[in-house]
Design an enzyme around this catalytic site. Structure first.
Site, mmCIF file in Angstrom:
data_model
loop_
_atom_site.group_PDB
_atom_site.id
_atom_site.type_symbol
_atom_site.label_atom_id
_atom_site.label_comp_id
_atom_site.label_asym_id
_atom_site.label_seq_id
_atom_site.Cartn_x
_atom_site.Cartn_y
_atom_site.Cartn_z
ATOM 1 N N SER A 96 0.800 -1.225 0.000
ATOM 2 C CA SER A 96 0.000 0.000 0.000
ATOM 3 C C SER A 96 0.834 1.277 0.000
ATOM 4 C CB SER A 96 -0.954 0.014 1.201
ATOM 5 O OG SER A 96 -0.225 0.121 2.410
ATOM 6 N N LYS A 166 0.597 4.670 6.864
ATOM 7 C CA LYS A 166 0.097 5.501 5.767
ATOM 8 C C LYS A 166 0.763 6.875 5.853
ATOM 9 C CE LYS A 166 -3.029 2.301 4.783
ATOM 10 N NZ LYS A 166 -2.822 1.396 3.632
#
Length: 311
Positions: A96, A166
């Site tokens: 990701s 993230k």
């Protein structure tokens, strides 16, 4: 008379004296005579303690094997303290964050600055706990006892299955949006994300959103691989509307430590430093100050008017 003299006042019987040579020899041997030098030894036998070593002689060092358990204990304690308060290693489990981070990379996360009140900032890569429902249905790692122990003391990357990583796009008070085919817009400013999102990715991926105003004390996060990241965009139906509370943030990822061929820092991209990006946040305190000063100005004006009227 002879009996009385023997029982009371008669001279005591003479005893044989010890030879002078023997007395001198004992004084010389013991080192305890009037001419003895104190520096020659403190004990009567010239020995020190149970080891029988001469007084003042260096003691024999302890065996390495006797010291080893103490050294291991100190090392484990230091590792635990470092992991708890300073820095912790985390393993990247997915794609990701490509190409900034690859699957299997080990990153070092700064856990010290949050102890001093530091909060996540725009552009930082952060590790955070699942705020609730983000990892539902994801496979759960099953580390063995040794892996769990080494992870607990910080000698292995975290075995905690509820951690994510993230990039922070917006913080409390920011307004963020992204239209299909367009760029991410933060407080009215378009972000140039070409330096960190995966090649071929579009800023919104397949999930346009917003505009969304981020609640105070929360952040909006997105993966750098926009087509393959279940980030804030995909959790707007959960509590918090896809945002992550600051108190769920473990720390900022600052360095790629493994493999050695990928050693690198994780700086904040320049696009988050563009002028005017924080303008919305700067206006709010100014407006609050004006609102607070207005009653004071009106009160002072009224007082001056009353004084002039009285005169």
């Amino acid at each position: 008379m002879a009996v009385g003299a023997r029982s009371g006042h008669d001279e005591p019987e003479e005893r044989p004296e010890r030879p002078a040579e023997s007395s001198v020899a004992m004084r010389d041997d013991s080192g305890d005579g009037p001419d003895a030098d104190p520096a020659d030894g403190a004990g009567r036998d010239g020995r020190d303690g149970e080891n029988g070593e001469a007084d003042g002689a260096p003691k024999k060092p302890r065996s390495f094997w006797k010291e080893l358990p103490l050294l291991i204990g100190i090392a484990l304690l230091l590792a635990l303290l470092i992991k708890t308060f300073l820095v912790q290693a985390f393993s990247i489990p997915s794609d990701s964050m490509m190409n900034t981070l690859q699957r299997g990379d080990r990153v070092l996360v700064d856990k010290l600055t949050p102890w001093f009140g530091s909060e996540p900032e725009r552009g930082e890569v952060v590790v955070f706990h699942d705020p609730g429902g983000w990892l539902e249905g994801e496979p759960t790692p099953d580390p063995n006892v040794l892996q769990e122990f080494l992870s607990f003391i910080g000698l292995m990357p975290s075995a905690e299955e509820k951690d994510l990583i993230k990039r922070v796009i917006a913080v409390g008070g920011d307004t963020v949006s992204c239209k299909e085919g367009g760029k991410v817009v933060l407080n009215g400013k378009a972000l140039d994300e070409t330096s960190y999102i995966a090649p071929g990715s579009s800023p919104c991926g397949d999930k346009p959103f917003g505009p969304i105003t981020i609640p105070d004390g929360s952040i909006w996060v997105m993966g750098d691989n926009r087509q393959n990241s279940l980030d804030s965009r995909y959790h707007q139906n959960l509590a918090g509307g896809g945002t992550v509370p600051n108190d769920q943030v473990v720390g900022r990822a600052v360095f790629v430590a493994w493999p050695v061929t990928r050693w690198s820092t994780l700086p904040v991209p320049e696009t988050f430093d563009q002028p005017g990006l924080s303008q919305a946040l700067a206006v709010a305190p100014g407006a609050a100050g004006l609102a607070g000063a207005l009653p004071l100005v009106l009160w002072r004006r009224k007082r001056l008017t009353s004084r002039h009227t009285a005169e």
